[in-house]
Structure formats: C-alpha cells, structure tokens
Design a protein around this motif. Sequence first.
Motif, PDB file in Angstrom:
ATOM      1  N   LYS A 120     115.295 -16.010 -41.257  1.00 38.05           N
ATOM      2  CA  LYS A 120     114.728 -17.007 -40.346  1.00 38.05           C
ATOM      3  C   LYS A 120     115.304 -16.901 -38.932  1.00 38.05           C
ATOM      4  O   LYS A 120     114.588 -17.096 -37.948  1.00 38.05           O
ATOM      5  CB  LYS A 120     114.985 -18.407 -40.906  1.00 38.05           C
ATOM      6  CG  LYS A 120     114.427 -19.520 -40.061  1.00 38.05           C
ATOM      7  CD  LYS A 120     114.557 -20.856 -40.748  1.00 38.05           C
ATOM      8  CE  LYS A 120     113.942 -21.925 -39.878  1.00 38.05           C
ATOM      9  NZ  LYS A 120     113.323 -22.976 -40.618  1.00 38.05           N
ATOM     10  N   TYR A 121     116.592 -16.575 -38.806  1.00 36.59           N
ATOM     11  CA  TYR A 121     117.250 -16.649 -37.502  1.00 36.59           C
ATOM     12  C   TYR A 121     117.637 -15.302 -36.881  1.00 36.59           C
ATOM     13  O   TYR A 121     118.025 -15.260 -35.723  1.00 36.59           O
ATOM     14  CB  TYR A 121     118.484 -17.557 -37.584  1.00 36.59           C
ATOM     15  CG  TYR A 121     118.083 -18.975 -37.863  1.00 36.59           C
ATOM     16  CD1 TYR A 121     117.424 -19.728 -36.890  1.00 36.59           C
ATOM     17  CD2 TYR A 121     118.301 -19.556 -39.103  1.00 36.59           C
ATOM     18  CE1 TYR A 121     117.014 -21.024 -37.140  1.00 36.59           C
ATOM     19  CE2 TYR A 121     117.903 -20.858 -39.367  1.00 36.59           C
ATOM     20  CZ  TYR A 121     117.258 -21.588 -38.379  1.00 36.59           C
ATOM     21  OH  TYR A 121     116.858 -22.870 -38.632  1.00 36.59           O
ATOM     22  N   GLN A 122     117.508 -14.209 -37.615  1.00 36.55           N
ATOM     23  CA  GLN A 122     117.957 -12.942 -37.043  1.00 36.55           C
ATOM     24  C   GLN A 122     117.113 -12.495 -35.852  1.00 36.55           C
ATOM     25  O   GLN A 122     117.640 -11.897 -34.916  1.00 36.55           O
ATOM     26  CB  GLN A 122     118.042 -11.850 -38.098  1.00 36.55           C
ATOM     27  CG  GLN A 122     116.724 -11.330 -38.604  1.00 36.55           C
ATOM     28  CD  GLN A 122     116.926 -10.293 -39.696  1.00 36.55           C
ATOM     29  OE1 GLN A 122     118.038  -9.979 -40.087  1.00 36.55           O
ATOM     30  NE2 GLN A 122     115.830  -9.774 -40.194  1.00 36.55           N
ATOM     31  N   ILE A 156     118.208 -14.383 -32.577  1.00 33.04           N
ATOM     32  CA  ILE A 156     119.584 -14.002 -32.254  1.00 33.04           C
ATOM     33  C   ILE A 156     119.625 -12.558 -31.761  1.00 33.04           C
ATOM     34  O   ILE A 156     120.282 -12.251 -30.764  1.00 33.04           O
ATOM     35  CB  ILE A 156     120.516 -14.207 -33.468  1.00 33.04           C
ATOM     36  CG1 ILE A 156     120.643 -15.706 -33.751  1.00 33.04           C
ATOM     37  CG2 ILE A 156     121.882 -13.584 -33.215  1.00 33.04           C
ATOM     38  CD1 ILE A 156     121.312 -16.024 -35.062  1.00 33.04           C
ATOM     39  N   THR A 214     124.350  -9.290 -33.901  1.00 28.94           N
ATOM     40  CA  THR A 214     123.481 -10.187 -34.659  1.00 28.94           C
ATOM     41  C   THR A 214     124.042 -10.383 -36.057  1.00 28.94           C
ATOM     42  O   THR A 214     124.153 -11.518 -36.545  1.00 28.94           O
ATOM     43  CB  THR A 214     122.047  -9.610 -34.741  1.00 28.94           C
ATOM     44  OG1 THR A 214     121.527  -9.490 -33.418  1.00 28.94           O
ATOM     45  CG2 THR A 214     121.135 -10.497 -35.570  1.00 28.94           C
ATOM     46  N   LEU A 246     125.554 -13.902 -37.601  1.00 25.25           N
ATOM     47  CA  LEU A 246     125.033 -14.539 -38.811  1.00 25.25           C
ATOM     48  C   LEU A 246     126.122 -14.684 -39.878  1.00 25.25           C
ATOM     49  O   LEU A 246     126.190 -15.717 -40.559  1.00 25.25           O
ATOM     50  CB  LEU A 246     123.835 -13.766 -39.335  1.00 25.25           C
ATOM     51  CG  LEU A 246     122.590 -13.918 -38.451  1.00 25.25           C
ATOM     52  CD1 LEU A 246     121.544 -12.873 -38.785  1.00 25.25           C
ATOM     53  CD2 LEU A 246     122.017 -15.323 -38.578  1.00 25.25           C
ATOM     54  N   LEU A 283     119.636 -23.865 -33.802  1.00 24.32           N
ATOM     55  CA  LEU A 283     119.462 -22.667 -32.993  1.00 24.32           C
ATOM     56  C   LEU A 283     120.407 -22.609 -31.786  1.00 24.32           C
ATOM     57  O   LEU A 283     121.020 -21.560 -31.549  1.00 24.32           O
ATOM     58  CB  LEU A 283     118.003 -22.497 -32.571  1.00 24.32           C
ATOM     59  CG  LEU A 283     117.583 -21.102 -32.141  1.00 24.32           C
ATOM     60  CD1 LEU A 283     117.938 -20.050 -33.182  1.00 24.32           C
ATOM     61  CD2 LEU A 283     116.088 -21.063 -31.883  1.00 24.32           C
ATOM     62  N   LEU A 297     123.710 -21.474 -33.064  1.00 26.94           N
ATOM     63  CA  LEU A 297     123.707 -20.038 -33.363  1.00 26.94           C
ATOM     64  C   LEU A 297     123.748 -19.214 -32.072  1.00 26.94           C
ATOM     65  O   LEU A 297     124.456 -18.203 -31.998  1.00 26.94           O
ATOM     66  CB  LEU A 297     122.478 -19.668 -34.192  1.00 26.94           C
ATOM     67  CG  LEU A 297     122.418 -20.256 -35.599  1.00 26.94           C
ATOM     68  CD1 LEU A 297     121.055 -19.990 -36.230  1.00 26.94           C
ATOM     69  CD2 LEU A 297     123.539 -19.700 -36.468  1.00 26.94           C
ATOM     70  N   GLN A 345     114.349 -17.950 -24.115  1.00 28.04           N
ATOM     71  CA  GLN A 345     114.359 -18.885 -25.241  1.00 28.04           C
ATOM     72  C   GLN A 345     113.782 -20.242 -24.852  1.00 28.04           C
ATOM     73  O   GLN A 345     113.583 -21.101 -25.705  1.00 28.04           O
ATOM     74  CB  GLN A 345     115.792 -19.060 -25.783  1.00 28.04           C
ATOM     75  CG  GLN A 345     116.426 -17.762 -26.245  1.00 28.04           C
ATOM     76  CD  GLN A 345     115.658 -17.093 -27.361  1.00 28.04           C
ATOM     77  OE1 GLN A 345     115.059 -17.758 -28.195  1.00 28.04           O
ATOM     78  NE2 GLN A 345     115.672 -15.766 -27.380  1.00 28.04           N
TER      79      GLN A 345
END
Length: 193
Positions: free
Chosen positions: A31-33, A36, A54, A58, A75, A78, A144
């Motif tokens: 979901k977040y890679q 990032i 990255t 994580l 987010l 992160l 972003q």
Amino acid sequence: MPELGENSDLLRLVEQCLAGNSLAVRDFVSKYQGPIFGLCYRMLTHRQDAEDMTQETLVRAIRALHQWDRTRDILPWLFSIAGNRCRSLLTKRKNRSVRELPIEQVAAEPDREDAARNLGEELDRSLALVRPEFRQAFLLFHEQELSYAQIGEILDCPLGTVKTWIHRARKEIIEDLRKRDVLTEANYAVRRV
C-alpha cells in the motif's frame, strides 16, 4: 485525512501488523511503497538508492508502528521517516567524492514529447543540487500535494520555515535552469519579490 472507512481499515491493518501477521505486513508494504519510493527517488535521483531507502523506511516503520499516533494520518509519518533516511544518505554521499551528473545533449528541434522529457531531466538535475531539506519540502508540496502544515509536521519545523524552504528550492531551481540556459527570460517570467 483518510475517510472513516479507510481509517478503520488502516487501523485493522496496523493491528494485524503489530500482531505479526506476515500477510498484513505485505499488504502494508504494498500500500505504501509507491508513494515512499516516489519521494525517495526524487530526493536521491538514483533508483537503487531509492529502492534501498524505501525498504529501510518500511522496515523501520513496521518496527515502530506501535509509536504511530493513530489520531494522525499515517502517510506524513512515513514520509518523515523516508525523508530522514534520504537526508542521512545524502550526507554520507556528500562526505564521499561528488559524482557529476552526465550532461545530456538536446536536439535542436525536439518534438513535444522529447522536449517534455528533456525539461523533466533538466528539472531533476537542478533539483538534485538543492539542499536536502529544501528538496524534501518542495517535493512534498508539489508532488505529494501536502499542505504547509503537514510538511511542517513531517519535517518538524515551523510553518514559516516550510514556506521559506519551498520558496528557496523554487528560486534555486530556476536560477540553475537559467544558468544552464534551459530557461530564459523569454520563456519564463519571474515575479520579483
């Protein structure tokens, strides 16, 4: 801020990660890679380094999920971890010998797609010269689409500092593009402040 349903899904995913569920960890990473990696790549301008940062981000985030403030969006938290990792690597790079970026030759009459790609490459070259904290603030704002307040939270600095850093990044990028004759007064009007 995530929607209510998204927030409960995220909280459930975090709880599963904290419980050691490897499928949940894989879902979290998946979901977040992307976001990032995007930030890391733009800050570091080197794919392998961005992939490494990255992954490191994580791993650190998953280990520290218990410290995440659940009343806040995840987010920016992160991005804060990723930015810190990237700035650390940039500091290490700076202490080593500085690599020169190759100079690309631009065709005299490139088509629009080539022109856009070349301008993007030129922008990346200029962005790579900007101080890391300016670069991170600039990327968080323009790529972003985070607010100044969110960026201030991520970078742990006052709102005025965030605005100054973004302004300075823009100014340095424009100056570098002009110095290399990528931008001229004829194709870009600068507002004097």
